[in-house]
Write a protein that holds these residues in place. Structure first.
Motif, PDB file in Angstrom:
ATOM      1  N   GLU A 113       0.877  -1.330  -0.047  1.00 30.59           N
ATOM      2  CA  GLU A 113       0.010   0.059  -0.005  1.00 30.59           C
ATOM      3  C   GLU A 113       0.957   1.271   0.008  1.00 30.59           C
ATOM      4  N   SER A 114       1.884   1.246   0.812  1.00 32.02           N
ATOM      5  CA  SER A 114       2.854   2.296   0.710  1.00 32.02           C
ATOM      6  C   SER A 114       3.475   2.560  -0.622  1.00 32.02           C
ATOM      7  N   PHE A 115       3.774   1.262  -1.443  1.00 32.20           N
ATOM      8  CA  PHE A 115       4.172   1.323  -2.650  1.00 32.20           C
ATOM      9  C   PHE A 115       3.267   2.021  -3.742  1.00 32.20           C
ATOM     10  N   PHE A 116       1.960   1.458  -3.532  1.00 34.42           N
ATOM     11  CA  PHE A 116       0.914   2.092  -4.038  1.00 34.42           C
ATOM     12  C   PHE A 116       0.420   3.499  -4.420  1.00 34.42           C
ATOM     13  N   ASN A 117       0.485   3.941  -2.903  1.00 32.49           N
ATOM     14  CA  ASN A 117       0.325   5.285  -2.623  1.00 32.49           C
ATOM     15  C   ASN A 117       1.436   6.149  -2.349  1.00 32.49           C
ATOM     16  N   PHE A 118       2.510   5.945  -2.644  1.00 40.48           N
ATOM     17  CA  PHE A 118       3.897   6.716  -2.618  1.00 40.48           C
ATOM     18  C   PHE A 118       3.546   8.245  -2.987  1.00 40.48           C
ATOM     19  N   THR A 119       3.572   9.127  -2.272  1.00 34.65           N
ATOM     20  CA  THR A 119       3.455  10.527  -2.399  1.00 34.65           C
ATOM     21  C   THR A 119       4.531  11.431  -1.852  1.00 34.65           C
ATOM     22  N   VAL A 120       5.546  10.940  -1.136  1.00 34.20           N
ATOM     23  CA  VAL A 120       6.352  11.874  -0.380  1.00 34.20           C
ATOM     24  C   VAL A 120       7.316  12.604  -1.513  1.00 34.20           C
ATOM     25  N   ASN A 121       7.303  12.132  -2.498  1.00 32.10           N
ATOM     26  CA  ASN A 121       8.192  12.664  -3.716  1.00 32.10           C
ATOM     27  C   ASN A 121       7.577  13.802  -4.480  1.00 32.10           C
ATOM     28  N   SER A 122       6.128  14.055  -3.901  1.00 34.74           N
ATOM     29  CA  SER A 122       5.639  15.289  -4.562  1.00 34.74           C
ATOM     30  C   SER A 122       6.380  16.517  -4.124  1.00 34.74           C
ATOM     31  N   THR A 123       5.970  17.633  -4.906  1.00 36.21           N
ATOM     32  CA  THR A 123       6.758  18.926  -4.788  1.00 36.21           C
ATOM     33  C   THR A 123       6.088  19.506  -3.535  1.00 36.21           C
ATOM     34  N   ASN A 124       6.689  20.116  -2.611  1.00 35.45           N
ATOM     35  CA  ASN A 124       6.061  20.768  -1.503  1.00 35.45           C
ATOM     36  C   ASN A 124       6.097  22.235  -1.933  1.00 35.45           C
ATOM     37  N   LYS A 125       4.756  22.595  -2.058  1.00 34.58           N
ATOM     38  CA  LYS A 125       4.648  24.058  -2.671  1.00 34.58           C
ATOM     39  C   LYS A 125       4.915  25.006  -1.608  1.00 34.58           C
ATOM     40  N   ALA A 126       4.645  24.683  -0.302  1.00 29.14           N
ATOM     41  CA  ALA A 126       4.774  25.686   0.853  1.00 29.14           C
ATOM     42  C   ALA A 126       6.449  25.822   0.991  1.00 29.14           C
ATOM     43  N   GLU A 127       7.308  24.796   0.860  1.00 26.75           N
ATOM     44  CA  GLU A 127       8.658  24.921   1.054  1.00 26.75           C
ATOM     45  C   GLU A 127       9.452  25.634  -0.266  1.00 26.75           C
ATOM     46  N   LEU A 131      -0.971   0.278 -10.272  1.00 25.57           N
ATOM     47  CA  LEU A 131       0.054   1.112 -10.128  1.00 25.57           C
ATOM     48  C   LEU A 131       1.056   1.137 -11.310  1.00 25.57           C
ATOM     49  N   MET A 132       1.065  -0.071 -12.258  1.00 26.47           N
ATOM     50  CA  MET A 132       1.776   0.152 -13.473  1.00 26.47           C
ATOM     51  C   MET A 132       1.032   0.906 -14.409  1.00 26.47           C
ATOM     52  N   PHE A 146       8.364   3.142  -7.215  1.00 23.95           N
ATOM     53  CA  PHE A 146       7.276   3.995  -7.641  1.00 23.95           C
ATOM     54  C   PHE A 146       7.248   4.371  -9.165  1.00 23.95           C
ATOM     55  N   TYR A 147       8.535   4.999  -9.289  1.00 19.38           N
ATOM     56  CA  TYR A 147       8.675   5.539 -10.581  1.00 19.38           C
ATOM     57  C   TYR A 147       9.100   4.507 -11.866  1.00 19.38           C
ATOM     58  N   ALA A 148       9.912   3.568 -11.137  1.00 22.18           N
ATOM     59  CA  ALA A 148      10.005   2.473 -12.115  1.00 22.18           C
ATOM     60  C   ALA A 148       8.819   1.778 -12.771  1.00 22.18           C
ATOM     61  N   MET A 149       7.757   1.678 -11.866  1.00 22.52           N
ATOM     62  CA  MET A 149       6.643   0.908 -12.345  1.00 22.52           C
ATOM     63  C   MET A 149       5.829   1.915 -13.446  1.00 22.52           C
ATOM     64  N   LYS A 150       6.293   3.111 -13.664  1.00 28.88           N
ATOM     65  CA  LYS A 150       5.762   4.172 -14.524  1.00 28.88           C
ATOM     66  C   LYS A 150       6.148   4.068 -15.974  1.00 28.88           C
ATOM     67  N   VAL A 151       7.376   3.274 -16.315  1.00 30.10           N
ATOM     68  CA  VAL A 151       8.075   3.302 -17.412  1.00 30.10           C
ATOM     69  C   VAL A 151       7.196   2.421 -18.274  1.00 30.10           C
ATOM     70  N   PRO A 152       7.257   2.600 -19.746  1.00 23.55           N
ATOM     71  CA  PRO A 152       6.367   1.762 -20.769  1.00 23.55           C
ATOM     72  C   PRO A 152       6.918   0.358 -20.412  1.00 23.55           C
ATOM     73  N   LEU A 153       6.183  -1.022 -20.746  1.00 23.86           N
ATOM     74  CA  LEU A 153       6.539  -1.978 -20.657  1.00 23.86           C
ATOM     75  C   LEU A 153       7.243  -2.702 -21.925  1.00 23.86           C
ATOM     76  N   THR A 154       8.617  -2.842 -21.804  1.00 23.69           N
ATOM     77  CA  THR A 154       9.435  -3.553 -23.050  1.00 23.69           C
ATOM     78  C   THR A 154       9.891  -4.896 -22.605  1.00 23.69           C
ATOM     79  N   ASN A 155      10.572  -5.584 -23.547  1.00 26.90           N
ATOM     80  CA  ASN A 155      11.332  -6.756 -23.488  1.00 26.90           C
ATOM     81  C   ASN A 155      12.630  -6.516 -23.657  1.00 26.90           C
ATOM     82  N   SER A 156      13.352  -5.361 -23.442  1.00 18.84           N
ATOM     83  CA  SER A 156      14.677  -4.741 -23.427  1.00 18.84           C
ATOM     84  C   SER A 156      15.397  -5.553 -22.831  1.00 18.84           C
TER      85      SER A 156
END
Length: 296
Positions: free
Chosen positions: A11-25, A292-293, A138-148
């Motif tokens: 669930e932390s893998f699926f809902n990972f949000t800590v890397n979001s830009t912090n607009k306040a800072e 997530l993918m 989290f970011y790795a799961m966003k890349v397109p699926l290939t058989n490279s």
């Protein structure tokens, strides 16, 4: 190495949000670069103003924890600014690698590695934290699926449609007591059996991989995406390593490469541990990983 319960881990893998830009800072972070912006106007050619502003924007984009892609973008921007500043100012731009083992325990939650950048007399030290395996996954799961990776026995140039069809029709794990590993993995070349670490799974998990094709597919796809994600990052970072080495910063380049290699190893180990759980809820992990993918 990592002791993560399957529910909390996925669930932390699926809902990972800590890397979001912090607009306040972000304004505070941006203000750190005001002096550098003014200095760059004096040092550089006026025709470079637009490019300089773009690189400064990249640098002061605040993230609690960066991933390897955003670290590359920031280091690339910083090195390019040094080049645009010209001589003798180029040598005032400093990059220092701070390995995880050198970071005090109270800061460990920020990330597993740190890079400090500064410009002598102009920009005070700015720290870039990165290396959290869950963030990388989290970011790795966003890349397109290939058989490279060539994990599958089909062509490396297969389309996503062809990959999915191959997995449905040709991919299977069969328990085989007479085999060298106690199983056989159909649809995967023999040379890739070790690369996928299937033999390292517990017997319970291997049996679930054999019983549930979707569970097996989820793991193989995650491995394929991790391969592509880190291969692309390695290719990008090689440019930075070359640039640093060419400016008498060979040790920094070596330290960076060593740290990024460790991050890749930690991330792949974390993925393995997420699947290699006793009493694993296969339906839960299939749902979360597949969503997530596909999540944008």
């Amino acid at each position: 190495m990592w002791n993560i319960s399957i529910i909390n881990g996925i669930e932390s893998f699926f809902n990972f949000t800590v890397n979001s830009t912090n607009k306040a800072e972000q304004p505070t972070t941006a203000n750190k670069f005001d002096k550098l912006s003014i200095a760059m106007e004096k040092w550089s050619d006026p025709s470079d103003k637009g490019e300089i502003e773009q690189h400064l924007q990249t640098l002061f984009r605040h993230q609690s924890i960066d991933n390897t892609e955003s670290v590359y973008a920031k280091l690339s921007a910083f090195i390019r600014l040094a080049s645009l500043a010209g001589e003798p100012h180029r040598n005032d731009f400093k990059i220092q690698m701070v390995p995880y083992s050198d970071i005090s325990s109270e800061h460990c939650h920020f990330g597993f590695s740190k890079i400090d950048i500064l410009v002598n007399g102009i920009l005070d030290k700015v720290s870039i934290w990165f290396g959290d395996p869950m963030n990388e996954l989290f970011y790795a799961m966003k890349v397109p699926l290939t058989n490279s990776s060539e994990y599958l026995a089909g062509e490396s140039s297969m389309s996503i449609k062809e990959i999915n069809a191959f997995m449905q029709n040709d991919l299977a794990l069969v328990i085989d007591d007479n085999g060298p590993y106690g199983f056989s993995l159909h649809g995967v070349d023999d040379k890739n059996q070790n690369r996928l670490d299937i033999a390292s799974f517990s017997l319970e998990v291997r049996e679930k991989l054999a019983e549930n094709k979707q569970f097996l597919q989820s793991f193989i796809m995650a491995k394929m995406k991790c391969f592509d994600y880190f291969s692309a990052t390695a290719s990008s970072l090689s440019l930075i390593f070359s640039e640093l080495a060419g400016h008498n910063s060979l040790e920094t380049a070596k330290d960076l490469k060593q740290e990024f290699d460790k991050i890749r190893e930690n991330t792949e180990q974390t993925l393995f541990n997420l699947f290699n759980q006793n009493n694993i809820d296969t339906e839960n992990i299939i749902e979360h990983c597949n969503t997530l993918m596909k999540k944008i």
